[in-house]
Design a protein around this motif. Structure first.
Motif, short mmCIF file in Angstrom:
data_model
loop_
_atom_site.label_atom_id
_atom_site.label_comp_id
_atom_site.label_asym_id
_atom_site.label_seq_id
_atom_site.Cartn_x
_atom_site.Cartn_y
_atom_site.Cartn_z
N LEU A 53 0.93 -1.33 0.04
CA LEU A 53 -0.03 0.09 -0.01
C LEU A 53 0.79 1.12 -0.01
O LEU A 53 0.70 2.10 -0.76
N GLY A 54 1.89 1.44 0.80
CA GLY A 54 2.66 2.59 1.16
C GLY A 54 3.48 2.84 -0.09
O GLY A 54 3.70 3.76 -0.80
N PHE A 55 4.44 1.67 -0.66
CA PHE A 55 5.23 1.73 -1.69
C PHE A 55 4.68 1.99 -2.92
O PHE A 55 4.92 2.96 -3.79
N SER A 56 3.62 1.28 -3.29
CA SER A 56 2.89 1.55 -4.63
C SER A 56 2.17 2.53 -4.83
O SER A 56 2.18 3.34 -5.84
N GLY A 57 1.56 2.99 -3.59
CA GLY A 57 1.12 4.37 -3.37
C GLY A 57 1.98 5.56 -3.80
O GLY A 57 1.64 6.62 -4.41
N ALA A 58 3.23 5.49 -3.14
CA ALA A 58 4.21 6.53 -3.49
C ALA A 58 4.74 6.60 -4.66
O ALA A 58 4.89 7.68 -5.34
N ILE A 59 4.83 5.30 -5.36
CA ILE A 59 5.06 5.36 -6.56
C ILE A 59 4.26 6.10 -7.62
O ILE A 59 4.65 6.72 -8.53
N VAL A 60 2.75 5.80 -7.40
CA VAL A 60 1.82 6.10 -8.24
C VAL A 60 1.55 7.49 -8.09
O VAL A 60 1.78 8.62 -8.93
N LEU A 61 1.65 8.17 -6.85
CA LEU A 61 1.64 9.56 -6.52
C LEU A 61 2.95 10.41 -7.22
O LEU A 61 2.61 11.46 -7.62
N GLY A 62 3.96 9.83 -7.19
CA GLY A 62 5.09 10.47 -7.57
C GLY A 62 5.38 10.41 -9.06
O GLY A 62 5.88 11.43 -9.72
N THR A 63 4.80 9.44 -9.72
CA THR A 63 5.03 9.14 -11.20
C THR A 63 3.79 9.82 -11.98
O THR A 63 3.79 9.69 -13.38
N VAL A 76 -4.14 0.22 -2.31
CA VAL A 76 -4.99 -0.70 -1.59
C VAL A 76 -5.12 -1.96 -2.51
O VAL A 76 -4.93 -3.26 -1.99
N ALA A 77 -5.12 -1.90 -3.80
CA ALA A 77 -5.32 -2.98 -4.81
C ALA A 77 -4.03 -3.85 -4.55
O ALA A 77 -4.03 -5.01 -4.29
N ALA A 78 -2.84 -3.03 -4.75
CA ALA A 78 -1.30 -3.72 -4.82
C ALA A 78 -1.44 -4.35 -3.38
O ALA A 78 -0.79 -5.72 -3.30
N ALA A 80 -3.73 -5.42 -1.31
CA ALA A 80 -4.52 -6.60 -1.25
C ALA A 80 -3.75 -7.72 -1.87
O ALA A 80 -3.91 -8.95 -1.31
N GLY A 81 -3.16 -7.58 -3.15
CA GLY A 81 -2.61 -8.71 -3.80
C GLY A 81 -1.58 -9.06 -2.99
O GLY A 81 -1.26 -10.48 -2.82
N ALA A 82 -0.74 -8.37 -2.34
CA ALA A 82 0.69 -8.89 -1.64
C ALA A 82 -0.04 -9.46 -0.49
O ALA A 82 0.78 -10.46 0.01
N GLY A 83 -0.98 -9.12 -0.03
CA GLY A 83 -1.41 -9.74 1.50
C GLY A 83 -1.79 -11.36 1.03
O GLY A 83 -1.73 -12.34 1.66
N TRP A 84 -2.69 -11.14 0.12
CA TRP A 84 -3.00 -12.66 -0.59
C TRP A 84 -2.08 -13.70 -0.66
O TRP A 84 -1.96 -14.79 -0.42
N ALA A 85 -0.97 -12.99 -1.47
CA ALA A 85 0.17 -13.86 -1.95
C ALA A 85 1.11 -14.26 -0.67
O ALA A 85 1.19 -15.38 -0.37
N ALA A 86 1.06 -13.19 0.35
CA ALA A 86 1.66 -13.76 1.54
C ALA A 86 0.71 -14.87 2.37
O ALA A 86 1.08 -15.88 2.77
#
Length: 169
Positions: A53-63, A76-78, A80-86
């Motif tokens: 959530l944090g890192f993908s949100g920062a990437i989307v916000l910055g790029t 949140v989508a990314a 949820a995917g990482a949480g499901w994979a874990a």
């Protein structure tokens, strides 16, 4: 952007702490949710969600120009995917069962070689392989057996000794 990076770093710190404290959330919430989430609230799952959530949100916000709401939705989508994979990975690892450990009974019928000559009525030493690992054991035989002779294990006398017979070719 600093909020997103803070979430990402907090998730990584939580993931590091999960190595020591995994099962903490399940223990704290035990009985409250009656197994409704069954592992979905483990520390690795929460940490994976929070980090992504944090890192993908920062990437989307910055790029991109999506803004905070768009970055949060993508995060949140990314997450949820990482949480499901874990969750799926931890469930797969918990189900992994290895084969039964080899026992001394598995030695019967295995081949070996005499390390120390076996005198008639006495003990010598043999080198046998159990599950691919060399194992040096005391050995007894009906007759004398010279060093270097190939032998078969006929029976297990104790945890450290076997009965052998020379291989006849």
């Amino acid at each position: 952007m600093s909020w997103f990076l803070g979430f990402g770093i907090a998730g990584l710190a939580l993931l590091a702490l999960s190595l020591l404290f995994d099962g903490l959330l399940e223990g704290v919430l035990d009985g409250v949710l009656d197994g409704m989430f069954d592992g979905l609230l483990s520390l690795p799952v929460v940490a994976g969600f929070l980090s992504m959530l944090g890192f993908s949100g920062a990437i989307v916000l910055g790029t991109t120009g999506l803004g905070t709401v768009g970055a949060t939705v993508v995060g949140v989508a990314a997450g949820a995917g990482a949480g499901w994979a874990a969750y799926r990975l931890s469930r797969a690892l918990m189900r992994d069962r290895s084969a039964a450990a080899p026992s001394s009974g598995d030695l019967v019928g295995s081949a070996g070689s005499v390390v120390t000559a076996i005198p008639a009525g006495g003990y010598g030493e043999v080198l046998v392989y159990l599950a691919g690992q060399p194992l040096k054991l005391a050995a007894r035989s009906e007759g004398p057996v010279a060093g270097g002779t190939e032998v078969w294990v006929e029976g297990v006398l104790s945890a450290t000794s076997v009965a052998v017979r020379p291989v006849e070719r």
